[in-house]
Design a protein around this motif. Structure first.
Motif, PDB file in Angstrom:
ATOM      1  N   ALA A   1       0.781  -1.323   0.135  1.00  0.00           N
ATOM      2  CA  ALA A   1      -0.180   0.132   0.021  1.00  0.00           C
ATOM      3  C   ALA A   1       0.796   1.101   0.013  1.00  0.00           C
ATOM      4  O   ALA A   1       0.679   2.322  -0.883  1.00  0.00           O
ATOM      5  CB  ALA A   1      -0.897   0.013   1.020  1.00  0.00           C
ATOM      6  N   LEU A   2       2.041   1.401   0.738  1.00  0.00           N
ATOM      7  CA  LEU A   2       2.578   2.357   0.900  1.00  0.00           C
ATOM      8  C   LEU A   2       3.674   2.684  -0.448  1.00  0.00           C
ATOM      9  O   LEU A   2       3.660   3.896  -0.791  1.00  0.00           O
ATOM     10  CB  LEU A   2       3.559   2.358   2.075  1.00  0.00           C
ATOM     11  N   GLY A   3       3.874   1.542  -1.043  1.00  0.00           N
ATOM     12  CA  GLY A   3       4.708   1.466  -1.961  1.00  0.00           C
ATOM     13  C   GLY A   3       3.901   1.988  -3.219  1.00  0.00           C
ATOM     14  O   GLY A   3       4.436   2.640  -4.112  1.00  0.00           O
ATOM     15  N   THR A   4       2.716   1.535  -3.325  1.00  0.00           N
ATOM     16  CA  THR A   4       1.582   2.217  -4.564  1.00  0.00           C
ATOM     17  C   THR A   4       2.074   3.542  -4.592  1.00  0.00           C
ATOM     18  O   THR A   4       1.733   4.190  -5.770  1.00  0.00           O
ATOM     19  CB  THR A   4       0.315   1.476  -4.149  1.00  0.00           C
ATOM     20  N   ASN A   5       1.806   4.388  -3.536  1.00  0.00           N
ATOM     21  CA  ASN A   5       1.689   5.742  -3.239  1.00  0.00           C
ATOM     22  C   ASN A   5       3.074   6.283  -3.751  1.00  0.00           C
ATOM     23  O   ASN A   5       3.169   7.192  -4.368  1.00  0.00           O
ATOM     24  CB  ASN A   5       1.602   6.086  -2.003  1.00  0.00           C
TER      25      ASN A   5
ATOM     26  N   VAL B   1      -4.847  -0.460   9.029  1.00  0.00           N
ATOM     27  CA  VAL B   1      -4.408   0.269  10.358  1.00  0.00           C
ATOM     28  C   VAL B   1      -3.134   0.579  10.134  1.00  0.00           C
ATOM     29  O   VAL B   1      -2.619   1.822  10.260  1.00  0.00           O
ATOM     30  CB  VAL B   1      -4.817  -0.314  11.563  1.00  0.00           C
ATOM     31  N   GLY B   2      -2.186  -0.469   9.761  1.00  0.00           N
ATOM     32  CA  GLY B   2      -0.649  -0.041   9.660  1.00  0.00           C
ATOM     33  C   GLY B   2      -0.492   0.890   8.680  1.00  0.00           C
ATOM     34  O   GLY B   2       0.355   1.657   8.513  1.00  0.00           O
TER      35      GLY B   2
ATOM     36  N   ILE C   1       5.020   8.856   7.267  1.00  0.00           N
ATOM     37  CA  ILE C   1       6.009   8.698   5.987  1.00  0.00           C
ATOM     38  C   ILE C   1       5.577   9.930   5.112  1.00  0.00           C
ATOM     39  O   ILE C   1       6.363  10.762   4.612  1.00  0.00           O
ATOM     40  CB  ILE C   1       6.032   7.448   5.244  1.00  0.00           C
ATOM     41  N   TYR C   2       4.186   9.808   5.002  1.00  0.00           N
ATOM     42  CA  TYR C   2       3.722  10.887   3.830  1.00  0.00           C
ATOM     43  C   TYR C   2       3.034  11.960   4.678  1.00  0.00           C
ATOM     44  O   TYR C   2       2.361  12.924   4.012  1.00  0.00           O
ATOM     45  CB  TYR C   2       2.735  10.269   3.047  1.00  0.00           C
TER      46      TYR C   2
END
Length: 106
Positions: free
Chosen positions: A17-21, A68-69, A77-78
């Protein structure tokens, strides 16, 4: 062992999920590679966990804790904001996960 596989799957889910951003629409190579590896790792790890866990329990925990994570790390991070409404939502997700475990007799 299934809970270890599920925990690994959750870590991959958050990374996905974070990588997709970070891929900016899959226009950046290394974040895109990271995201695809996390997606594959998450699905593979989840499949190992679901050998013994009920799919409804395993998948819901995977997506719930992963969500949640992702929100918590997204804030770090963002610099995304965590509002009181988000905090209430987190509590509902975590409560749902706990109730699923109780209902499954785990």
């Amino acid at each position: 062992m299934e809970w270890i596989y599920l925990a690994v799957a959750i870590v991959f889910e958050i990374g996905f999920a974070l990588g997709t951003n970070a891929t900016k629409g899959f226009t950046r190579l290394w974040p895109s590679v990271f995201t695809l590896v996390c997606a594959a790792g998450g699905i593979f790890s989840l499949s190992l966990a679901l050998r013994t866990l009920d799919v409804g329990v395993g998948y819901t925990i995977w997506t719930g804790i992963g969500s949640v994570g992702t929100v918590v790390l997204g804030a770090l991070i963002y610099k995304e904001k965590i509002t009181p409404a988000k905090l209430v939502s987190f509590a509902a997700i975590i409560g749902g996960v706990v109730l699923l475990r109780v209902a499954a007799g785990i």
